[in-house]
Design a protein around this motif. Structure first.
Motif, PDB file in Angstrom:
ATOM      1  N   UNK A  39      11.069 -20.908  -3.314  1.00 39.46           N
ATOM      2  CA  UNK A  39      11.049 -19.619  -3.992  1.00 39.46           C
ATOM      3  C   UNK A  39       9.593 -19.245  -4.237  1.00 39.46           C
ATOM      4  N   UNK A  40       9.149 -18.156  -3.583  1.00 38.62           N
ATOM      5  CA  UNK A  40       7.734 -17.798  -3.579  1.00 38.62           C
ATOM      6  C   UNK A  40       7.520 -16.393  -4.133  1.00 38.62           C
ATOM      7  N   UNK A  41       6.332 -16.185  -4.666  1.00 36.09           N
ATOM      8  CA  UNK A  41       5.882 -14.858  -5.063  1.00 36.09           C
ATOM      9  C   UNK A  41       4.849 -14.400  -4.038  1.00 36.09           C
ATOM     10  N   UNK A  42       5.227 -13.448  -3.198  1.00 35.78           N
ATOM     11  CA  UNK A  42       4.324 -12.961  -2.157  1.00 35.78           C
ATOM     12  C   UNK A  42       3.245 -12.084  -2.776  1.00 35.78           C
ATOM     13  N   UNK A  43       3.662 -11.266  -3.720  1.00 40.66           N
ATOM     14  CA  UNK A  43       2.775 -10.357  -4.443  1.00 40.66           C
ATOM     15  C   UNK A  43       3.515  -9.983  -5.725  1.00 40.66           C
ATOM     16  N   UNK A  44       2.854  -9.342  -6.682  1.00 39.85           N
ATOM     17  CA  UNK A  44       3.576  -8.906  -7.873  1.00 39.85           C
ATOM     18  C   UNK A  44       4.773  -8.039  -7.498  1.00 39.85           C
ATOM     19  N   UNK A  45       5.923  -8.335  -8.098  1.00 33.55           N
ATOM     20  CA  UNK A  45       7.161  -7.610  -7.844  1.00 33.55           C
ATOM     21  C   UNK A  45       7.623  -7.766  -6.395  1.00 33.55           C
ATOM     22  N   UNK A  46       7.353  -8.899  -5.792  1.00 28.38           N
ATOM     23  CA  UNK A  46       7.769  -9.168  -4.413  1.00 28.38           C
ATOM     24  C   UNK A  46       8.050 -10.665  -4.281  1.00 28.38           C
ATOM     25  N   UNK A  47       9.344 -11.039  -4.298  1.00 31.75           N
ATOM     26  CA  UNK A  47       9.756 -12.436  -4.279  1.00 31.75           C
ATOM     27  C   UNK A  47      10.439 -12.773  -2.951  1.00 31.75           C
ATOM     28  N   UNK A  48      10.342 -14.038  -2.570  1.00 34.09           N
ATOM     29  CA  UNK A  48      10.936 -14.475  -1.307  1.00 34.09           C
ATOM     30  C   UNK A  48      11.586 -15.844  -1.477  1.00 34.09           C
TER      31      UNK A  48
END
Length: 384
Positions: A39-48
């Motif tokens: 579970x990653x945070x690519x950018x603020x308000x963008x999860x993967x």
């Protein structure tokens, strides 16, 4: 990522509501822990969520799509989406593992003291519901005293960050509002004068009187209704004996109104079966897409109130369905304009000032009005 069939990634833009973020985070975190993937945070308000068994990813996609707009949830099947995911994972700055910090605990110490210092009139607003003539002139039919959530949050400070404490505060203040309406002096202060139309009063279901076999049939219903207990939809449908309570309240000239009907809720409810005198439907553009005349065909349109009207589109929608009662910011502006057209001192005020004074439930909020009896009546000749 394992380059084989049977797995999929899930990309989510969770929005900025902390409570909703936590729900979505828990759903993604559980799947990652039990089924694999990161579970990653690519950018603020963008999860993967990098990978999960395809059935699990599809289930999550369907579930989260009920909480967020579909445009904010993207299913990425593997290995077809390897190029897209490679670009996301290779971005600069590099994605980082997602972990939401626990919310700072809110101490209960001082909450009751804070509630005791809140001036009820400063967190309550007086709202208007009108019918419209063929010429578009409003006539007042109902008033409502409702808690102003934004004002309450400001008054509570950090206590409002906890949903449970906020609900407790709302219940406490709604109980105080009922008590204030029972006293002539405080009732006059909240309404700016005498009651100009039947009144909707927001309350929680726990504040309704209990009904037993001994009292449900005692006494006859009043010939008219002066007050309506206004319940949130989720509370109203949780009461198995709402119809009996409504019949019991009618003896004392009380009725039931239900608020919070959204476009999504309409498809899940049998409106005709809801035992209420008024149903408050929240206007939004989505209503035009998810409702039809057939949905309302067997429902008495005089029971419906289209609330939160913010422009001509809302009124046109309501008139097309035969809805008779309207409320919201557009209506409050219309009421203020009509009041000023008939006020001999209107040159001393702006439209915004008249509107805000009409909404005020505190004497301080009505200061500056040169014709307080017109403000008190909300609309001149309101019952015409």
């Amino acid at each position: 990522m394992r380059p084989r069939d049977g797995r999929a990634a899930l990309r989510v833009a969770p929005g900025h509501q902390p409570e909703l973020q936590r729900i979505i985070f828990c759903l993604l975190r559980e799947t990652a822990d039990l089924k694999g993937g990161s579970l990653l945070e690519i950018a603020p308000d963008d999860w993967l969520l990098t990978e999960a068994p395809t059935p699990e990813a599809e289930r999550l996609h369907a579930l989260i799509s009920k909480l967020l707009p579909e445009s904010q949830v993207q299913l990425l099947p593997l290995p077809q989406s390897m190029a897209v995911l490679g670009g996301l994972l290779g971005a600069v700055p590099a994605p980082k593992f997602l972990d939401l910090p626990a919310p700072a605990p809110v101490s209960l110490l001082g909450l009751e003291a804070r509630l005791g210092r809140i001036n009820l009139a400063q967190v309550v607003a007086r709202r208007s519901y009108v019918t419209l003539s063929a010429q578009g002139d409003p006539a007042l039919r109902l008033q409502r005293l409702a808690l102003d959530t934004a004002a309450l949050r400001r008054a509570l400070g950090n206590y409002a960050e906890d949903p449970s404490l906020l609900r407790h505060a709302q219940s406490d203040l709604q109980e105080k509002l009922l008590a204030a309406l029972g006293e002539p002096e405080s009732r006059t202060g909240l309404l700016g004068g005498a009651l100009a139309a039947p009144l909707l009063v927001d309350m929680q279901a726990a504040l309704l009187p209990e009904v037993s076999e001994n009292n449900v049939d005692a006494g006859e219903a009043a010939t008219s209704t002066a007050l309506y207990a206004t319940l949130a939809l989720h509370e109203a449908i949780s009461l198995e004996n709402l119809a009996a309570r409504r019949a019991f309240l009618k003896r004392d000239a009380w009725g039931i109104a239900i608020t919070g009907l959204s476009a999504a809720a309409l498809t899940l409810l049998n409106l005709q079966a809801l035992p209420a005198d008024f149903l408050l439907l929240e206007w939004c553009e989505e209503l035009t897409e998810r409702t039809s005349a057939k949905l309302f065909a067997r429902l008495d349109p005089s029971r419906l109130i289209l609330d939160a009207c913010d422009g001509d589109a809302a009124i046109s929608f309501g008139l097309g369905l035969g809805i008779q009662h309207y409320g919201g910011p557009w209506v409050e502006d219309l009421v203020a304009a009509r009041r000023m057209n008939l006020c001999p001192e209107a040159q001393h005020c702006t439209r915004a000032e008249c509107r805000n004074r009409g909404l005020a439930a505190a004497a301080s909020g009505r200061m500056g009005c040169h014709m307080p009896h017109l403000l008190e009546a909300v609309l001149p000749k309101a019952s015409a």
